[in-house]
Design an enzyme around this catalytic site. Structure first.
Site, short mmCIF file in Angstrom:
data_model
loop_
_atom_site.label_atom_id
_atom_site.label_comp_id
_atom_site.label_asym_id
_atom_site.label_seq_id
_atom_site.Cartn_x
_atom_site.Cartn_y
_atom_site.Cartn_z
CE LYS A 65 37.00 47.62 46.75
NZ LYS A 65 36.54 47.24 45.43
CE LYS A 75 41.91 42.37 46.02
NZ LYS A 75 40.50 42.41 45.59
CE LYS A 100 40.05 44.76 38.16
NZ LYS A 100 38.95 44.85 39.13
#
Ligand code: AQP
Length: 332
Positions: free
Chosen positions: A112, A197, A200
């Site tokens: 991130k 992955k 969302k």
């Protein structure tokens, strides 16, 4: 009785990955066999650039999807993290037990940071300390088990380390939890990038099936899924991740082993058609129930209010005990 805690972050619309990796198990198995707490972990949604109104909206939507998936508020506790102060209270103590190095080793943090930097955003300190808050979420309730997808396993391992370290230094205070993973679809991959992955909060949505996607949208996304140029359908996750992903999704809808399913197909077209149909049918009842719940926001709010009261009562004694154990003077 076994106690279970798990949660979902309102960082985007919930995906098939969230459902197959976590929520379906909570509803179909966990809530029936253990004392279970399921949480919309909204504080975790503040670790990256966020829109306050969107986080609020997504929090209610996540709660309503969890109920639509079958969580029964009579049998388990459904609540919002920020409604229970104990999470933030305990998180600070765990930051005092964790080290900077172990936080920086977390894979999600590293990923991130790259994502924030490439979007020209600064990296929030809370992104680094997020696993301490997640450990607090779990340890405050004395959870024995934490059912999550594979991507969260490292954070649960860290939670175990922090619990053990705290217990060793300050006296036995926390239950040391264990992770439980689904047997299939523990990591549902992005249909457009099957090495990554299905997440969302990712910007590109073409490879992500959202729980509230219309059937036609689901079919289009599955039909356009990236596979490979090899012929025949085989289950080889490392060499043929796109096909393996479709087989795993179909497997988790049908209950048949991915390898066995592969034998039923000789073309990608048929595999994609059956996978799309299976996902549409899997999500149909959830979507219907979600539409009913959306028409009754008072019901969802009531569930969350009762859930927070129950959660607070469970967490308070453990967090108070941790405050005493670590050396803080109790209020008189
Ligand atoms: N693709 C997935 N496959 C299997 N399980 C998954 N989970 C998430 N994605 C998959 C599991 O769903 C639960 C809730 O996830 P989360 O809200 O903690 O995290 P997220 O959906 O991964 O969302 P993020 O972190 O906001 O964004 P991305 O995905 O962009 O990193 C967890 O049990 C998780 O394991």
């Amino acid at each position: 009785m076994t106690r279970i805690f798990s949660g979902v972050k309102p960082t985007g619309h919930l995906t098939l990955g969230n459902y197959l990796g976590a929520i379906r198990r909570w509803a179909d198995e966990d809530q029936h066999r253990a004392e279970s707490l399921f949480c919309v972990v909204d504080l975790h949604a503040l670790t990256m650039e966020h829109d306050p109104a969107r986080v609020r909206r997504l929090s209610r939507q996540a709660a309503s999807l969890m109920l639509a998936a079958g969580l029964d508020p009579q049998g388990c506790t459904v609540f919002v993290q920020s409604h229970v102060d104990e999470h933030a209270r305990l998180s600070y103590l765990l930051e005092c037990v964790a080290t900077d190095g172990e936080m920086r080793r977390m894979i999600q943090y590293k990923e991130k940071v790259v994502r924030a930097q490439s979007a020209g955003q600064s990296v929030r300190l809370s992104l680094l300390t997020y696993p301490a808050l997640m450990a607090a979420d779990i340890l405050a309730y004395g959870a024995d088990e934490v059912p999550v997808g594979e991507d969260q396993a490292q954070h649960v391992e860290l939670t175990r380390d922090l619990a053990e370290r705290f217990n060793l230094r300050y006296g036995r205070t926390f239950v040391v939890p264990r992770v439980t993973l689904p047997t299939v679809a523990a990591r549902v991959m992005d249909l457009q990038d099957p090495t990554g992955k299905m997440g969302k909060s990712h910007d590109s949505t073409a490879g992500i099936i959202y729980l509230l996607d219309e059937p036609a949208v689901i079919t289009k996304k599955v039909t356009r899924a990236v596979t490979d140029s090899a012929s025949g359908v085989e289950y080889e996750p490392s060499e043929r991740p796109g096909v393996a992903n479709l087989l795993e999704i179909l497997s988790s809808c049908t209950g048949k082993e991915p390898r066995t399913l592969a034998e039923d197909y000789d073309s990608y077209g048929a595999l994609k058609r059956d996978t799309a149909e299976a996902v549409v049918e899997l999500l149909r009842p959830l979507q219907t129930r979600h539409a009913e719940l959306s028409a009754d926001p008072g019901y969802v709010d009531g569930v969350l209010k009762d859930g927070a009261a129950r959660a607070r009562a469970l967490a308070r004694p453990t967090v108070d005990a941790a405050y005493r154990a670590i050396g803080l003077l109790p209020p008189t």
